[in-house]
Design an enzyme around this catalytic site. Structure first.
Site, PDB file in Angstrom:
ATOM      1  N   GLU A 178      35.692 -70.744  40.006  1.00 57.39           N
ATOM      2  CA  GLU A 178      35.357 -71.526  38.809  1.00 57.39           C
ATOM      3  C   GLU A 178      34.742 -70.657  37.718  1.00 57.39           C
ATOM      4  O   GLU A 178      35.124 -69.502  37.556  1.00 57.39           O
ATOM      5  CB  GLU A 178      34.439 -72.693  39.184  1.00 57.39           C
ATOM      6  CG  GLU A 178      35.147 -73.686  40.117  1.00 57.39           C
ATOM      7  CD  GLU A 178      34.396 -74.980  40.273  1.00 57.39           C
ATOM      8  OE1 GLU A 178      34.120 -75.626  39.271  1.00 57.39           O
ATOM      9  OE2 GLU A 178      34.109 -75.360  41.422  1.00 57.39           O
ATOM     10  N   ASP A 189      36.711 -85.091  38.657  1.00 55.46           N
ATOM     11  CA  ASP A 189      36.167 -83.878  39.256  1.00 55.46           C
ATOM     12  C   ASP A 189      34.639 -84.003  39.329  1.00 55.46           C
ATOM     13  O   ASP A 189      34.047 -84.883  38.719  1.00 55.46           O
ATOM     14  CB  ASP A 189      36.612 -82.655  38.428  1.00 55.46           C
ATOM     15  CG  ASP A 189      36.575 -81.374  39.247  1.00 55.46           C
ATOM     16  OD1 ASP A 189      35.954 -81.371  40.317  1.00 55.46           O
ATOM     17  OD2 ASP A 189      37.168 -80.371  38.806  1.00 55.46           O
TER      18      ASP A 189
HETATM   19  C1  BGC Z   1      36.432 -78.250  41.199  1.00 49.61           C
HETATM   20  C2  BGC Z   1      37.569 -78.913  41.902  1.00 49.61           C
HETATM   21  C3  BGC Z   1      37.200 -79.195  43.330  1.00 49.61           C
HETATM   22  C4  BGC Z   1      35.932 -80.002  43.382  1.00 49.61           C
HETATM   23  C5  BGC Z   1      35.443 -80.287  44.775  1.00 49.61           C
HETATM   24  C6  BGC Z   1      35.159 -79.001  41.373  1.00 49.61           C
HETATM   25  O1  BGC Z   1      34.091 -78.326  40.816  1.00 49.61           O
HETATM   26  O2  BGC Z   1      36.716 -78.136  39.839  1.00 49.61           O
HETATM   27  O3  BGC Z   1      38.712 -78.113  41.822  1.00 49.61           O
HETATM   28  O4  BGC Z   1      38.239 -79.846  43.981  1.00 49.61           O
HETATM   29  O5  BGC Z   1      34.904 -79.337  42.695  1.00 49.61           O
HETATM   30  O6  BGC Z   1      34.906 -79.173  45.367  1.00 49.61           O
HETATM   31  C1  BGC Z   2      32.011 -76.983  43.242  1.00 47.70           C
HETATM   32  C2  BGC Z   2      31.720 -77.399  44.606  1.00 47.70           C
HETATM   33  C3  BGC Z   2      30.522 -76.619  45.012  1.00 47.70           C
HETATM   34  C4  BGC Z   2      29.387 -76.937  44.098  1.00 47.70           C
HETATM   35  C5  BGC Z   2      28.190 -76.100  44.389  1.00 47.70           C
HETATM   36  C6  BGC Z   2      30.880 -77.400  42.372  1.00 47.70           C
HETATM   37  O1  BGC Z   2      31.118 -77.114  41.070  1.00 47.70           O
HETATM   38  O2  BGC Z   2      33.218 -77.514  42.855  1.00 47.70           O
HETATM   39  O3  BGC Z   2      32.787 -77.231  45.448  1.00 47.70           O
HETATM   40  O4  BGC Z   2      30.153 -76.884  46.308  1.00 47.70           O
HETATM   41  O5  BGC Z   2      29.714 -76.778  42.761  1.00 47.70           O
HETATM   42  O6  BGC Z   2      27.058 -76.869  44.286  1.00 47.70           O
END
Ligand code: BGC
Ligand code: BGC
Length: 834
Positions: A529, A330
């Site tokens: 998140e 991730d």
């Molecule tokens: C998330 C994932 C996601 C990835 C890409 C991460 O922060 O935990 O679920 O697929 O970002 O956006």
């Molecule tokens: C998320 C991404 C998001 C990014 C923001 C990550 O944790 O998973 O999808 O674009 O944070 O900078």
């Protein structure tokens, strides 16, 4: 290395997954015998990965591998975000995959129109196969969070979030949703979705709980195969790009939903048996249906981060469970492994991951891996195995022969994006996901009368869609960004009018003509998140305004139907008491008519559709689930249910917000925070502000209340002269590394009557302070300023141990008010990092 404990026959008889129990029976504790965080693969169920690479394709990928330089091999192991890598970077570094984060989009535009996504896909693809500098030119693949439809794209069908689908109990519907989502992804040129999330949340304070179908592993497991088949096709199917399919990714391996207190990216301190029987269960059907990729979790098990857990990734997933696809990490999660940083982490590869999601760190990760591989620090066999796994998936996808994205089937067929057929599936899903918790003979509503539709979020498609919708947090959107979609209000209006009645939209519940019935919508606002983590299961009190509307309408004898938009079950007893009927709509997405289909009957007053939804997890009796369930898992009434007497539920006072990212609101610091005024020289001349009016610094500052959002919802600081600091101090130092890594900002909502001579915001940590100038110009309204945490970190703030994350220092005569201080992404004015 050497992490595998060997147990011979000692543990024979330990419950395995066959005939799985979902209860937490800790009797068979194998863990006392081993190091913490080390799994025993031989105790896990065996599966069979049904995907076989045909001889000719296997020869093809092995031939490619044999011809690849070390640089090309390492490149395949790295995934970069399009925010931070150009097509030319992809060519030069042979990057294996690109992704788009929730807040990124083509040309830096999260809201880019659909055609730009396809154009961008072509640009990256063409760069990847460009052999100008030699090399074999392996096509790049693009991953996207199409987690409820192709949900980053304006105009796509937005399906209900998984928790609502869990309520529907309908695997066939799940497969149809998967197939429709795959088609919509193909229109804009991506090949890979980071879905389905197969988490089994055990604590709904977790901000990602809505991404999971249910807290019951058996229900989750019953959906996973269907979703994987919907997205990828049947397990034996190849050449997906010649068809209408994409590759899937089950995430987040393992026990993302098992962390203590539901803390995002936290630690699942549970037995191996729970890990296996609860959180591991959905991986069986995923593997048996040939899921192409698995994403590891940010979280840890017994203190060991998943991306660096060899016994689970290599031993259990790839070994015992026979997973034959590739494992991706991730978002910079490798940086959280012990001994690693965002820029260097050979351990993740050694432990079994195959691809690094290194959005903005792809280059240092690439260079570090290359250097170490050259030095012989990483076994070549591990590198080759990872590359082969990636190449096999690419081969199965058919990307070697598919040509550029825009030349493939479905590409650019804009009428498939949000097509009527797909919207019909989504609307069906909305109908089936609704859960009826109370009905005192009010529903279904007769369409002939006069309906009042009140509350919050009634005509707000972003609100009903939740996080991971167009933007990362689902914030900053309005209805114009959902062409073709229908809000709950519009759906209700159409249904009532079609039945010969009238409907009135009135958020505050006021009316000119007395209605025959009212629907009052309320509930959560979008989040994603960690920003959705909460301290309790109470709906934040600042979202409970509609309760008053419900009570007022009811006092006038008007039947009230409460409709709750929410990502999780919450303590909402007041609303349950106040309304005559109560419907949980979860996060229904773009097809709001699904609600009206069930709530509004036909001309004879008979239901057109009955309720089918059953709770996918228990509903809390109090703000704490420890007090037990008000409604058990599986509860849900329908139109056949016998009438029930209503016994008023106890009502307790709840906090204005449970969001630990809100530090100051409604005139008060959040619990564990203090609001302080001092002279910027330590604590000697300091006053803690608890009640107002107050004075500080020998009368140089007067603190009073002023209105913001609610009466007296802000604190006003009138300063006669000199240097003054207004600070928020936490009892414990706080760690904002994760937020910083995700471009989150410190948000200050302030109004200024008289501008100071100068002002600066600083963040004080145990290991250093970072400060930035803020132009506080006088305005006649509150403004939400955003200070990027990244910037404060760059300026020296010790982001992992902040004691006073917010200090506003002014000089000279000034007069300003602070309405809110919190973390978030929705700034009105972002301060430049100068
Ligand atoms: C998330 C994932 C996601 C990835 C890409 C991460 O922060 O935990 O679920 O697929 O970002 O956006
Ligand atoms: C998320 C991404 C998001 C990014 C923001 C990550 O944790 O998973 O999808 O674009 O944070 O900078």
């Amino acid at each position: 290395m050497g992490q595998f404990a060997v147990f011979g026959g000692i543990l024979a008889g330990v419950t395995t997954l066959a005939g799985a129990q979902t209860t937490t029976d800790a009797t068979a504790s194998t863990d006392t015998l081993s190091e913490r965080g080390v799994a025993h693969p031989e105790l896990w169920p065996k599966y069979h990965y049904p995907v076989v690479t045909p001889m000719d394709e296997e020869r093809h990928v092995e031939d490619l591998l044999a011809r690849m330089t070390l640089e090309e091999k390492i490149g395949q192991l790295v995934q970069a975000d399009i925010c931070c890598a150009t097509p030319d970077d992809i060519r030069k570094y042979h990057i294996g995959s690109i992704l788009v984060g929730g807040s990124d989009g083509p040309n830096g535009n999260d809201f880019a129109p659909a055609p730009e996504w396809l154009k961008t896909a072509d640009a990256y693809y063409l760069a990847s196969v460009d052999k100008r500098d030699g090399g074999v030119g392996i096509p790049v693949i693009w991953g996207i969070d199409a987690v409820h439809g192709n949900s980053n794209i304006i105009g796509a069908t937005i399906f209900p979030h998984n928790i609502g689908l869990g309520a529907a109990r309908n695997p066939e519907l799940i497969e149809k949703i998967g197939a429709a989502t795959a088609q919509e992804i193909r229109v804009t040129g991506q090949e890979w979705t980071f879905a389905p999330t197969v988490t089994v949340p055990q604590d709904y304070r977790w901000g990602r709980a809505y991404e999971g179908y249910s807290s019951d592993p058996k229900l989750v497991a019953s959906y996973v195969g269907a979703m994987v088949r919907g997205l990828q096709g049947p397990p034996g199917q190849r050449d997906l790009l010649a068809r209408d399919k994409v590759i899937a990714s089950t995430k987040h391996f393992l026990a993302d939903g098992g962390t203590k207190n539901g803390v995002d990216q936290g630690d699942a301190d549970i037995s191996e048996q729970e890990l296996r029987d609860i959180h591991g269960l959905p991986y069986g059907p995923a593997i048996e249906n040939g899921v192409a990729t698995v994403m590891t979790s940010f979280s840890s098990w017994q203190g060991v981060k998943m991306a660096g857990n060899k016994s689970l990734v290599t031993g259990v997933l790839k070994g015992q469970m026979d997973f034959g696809g590739f494992v991706v990490t991730d978002w910079n999660a490798h940086g959280q492994i012990k001994g690693c940083t965002n820029d260097s982490c050979p351990k993740a590869l050694e432990d079994g991951i195959d691809m690094y999601m290194a959005p903005n760190t792809w280059k240092p990760i690439y260079e570090d891996l290359l250097k170490r591989a050259k030095a012989g620090e990483i076994p070549m066999s591990r590198i080759d195995d990872a590359v082969l796994r990636i190449l096999r998936v690419k081969s199965r996808l058919g990307v070697f022969t598919a040509g550029k994205p825009s030349s493939r089937p479905l590409s650019g067929k804009w009428d498939i994006l949000g097509s009527p057929a797909h919207r019909a599936i989504a609307r069906e899903a909305v109908r089936e996901s609704l859960v009826l918790l109370k009905n005192q003979g009010v529903l279904p509503l007769k369409p002939g009368g006069r309906l009042l539709v009140a509350g919050e979020g009634t005509d707000d498609i972003a609100r009903q869609s939740g996080g991971w919708t167009i933007s990362w947090q689902g914030t900053g959107l309005d209805n114009s960004m959902f062409p073709g979609a229908t809000s709950l209000w519009t759906g209700l209006k159409h249904a009532v009018e079609a039945g010969g009645g009238t409907a009135q939209l009135s958020p505050d519940g006021s009316f000119t003509q007395r209605p025959d019935a009212a629907i009052v919508v309320f509930g959560e606002k979008p989040y994603a998140e960690f920003q959705g983590d909460r301290a309790t299961l109470a709906l934040d009190a600042d979202l409970t305004g509609p309760y008053k509307t419900m009570a007022e309408l009811k006092a006038q004898g008007i039947p009230v139907v409460a409709v709750m938009i929410t990502g999780r079950p919450l303590y909402v007893n007041q609303a349950l008491n106040a309304a005559d009927a109560f419907v949980v709509a979860w996060l229904p997405g773009s097809e709001g008519e699904g609600l009206a289909d069930v709530l509004i009957g036909d001309a004879q007053g008979h239901a057109r559709y009955d309720f089918k939804g059953k709770l996918p997890t228990a509903w809390p009796k109090t703000p704490s689930m420890a007090d037990g369930a008000l409604y058990p898992y599986g509860y849900g009434l329908n139109y056949e249910s016998p009438p029930q007497a209503w016994k008023p539920l106890p009502e307790v006072k709840t906090a204005i917000t449970n969001d630990n990212h809100v530090w100051f609101t409604a005139g008060q610091p959040a619990s564990s925070w203090s609001l302080l005024v001092n002279d910027g020289n330590g604590t000697a001349n300091e006053t803690r502000i608890t009640t107002v009016p107050a004075t500080a610094l020998g009368g140089r500052v007067t603190i009073s209340a002023t209105d913001y959002k609610v009466q007296e919802g802000a604190r006003r600081f009138s300063v006669s002269n000199g240097l003054v600091a207004v600070a928020l101090r936490n009892f414990n130092a706080i760690d904002l590394r994760r937020e910083t890594n995700a471009k989150v900002m410190l948000l200050l909502t302030a109004r200024v009557w008289q501008a100071p001579e100068s002002a600066e915001i600083s963040s004080v940590g145990t290991g250093g302070t970072g400060a930035i100038q803020i132009p506080l110009d006088a305005t006649d309204h509150f403004v939400r300023y955003g200070i990027p945490l990244e910037c404060l970190a760059q300026k020296g703030a010790d982001i992992q141990a902040l004691t006073e994350p917010f200090v506003l220092t002014t000089t000279g005569k000034t007069d300003f008010a602070i309405g809110e201080i919190r973390l978030g992404t929705d700034a009105e004015k972002v301060l430049p990092c100068k």
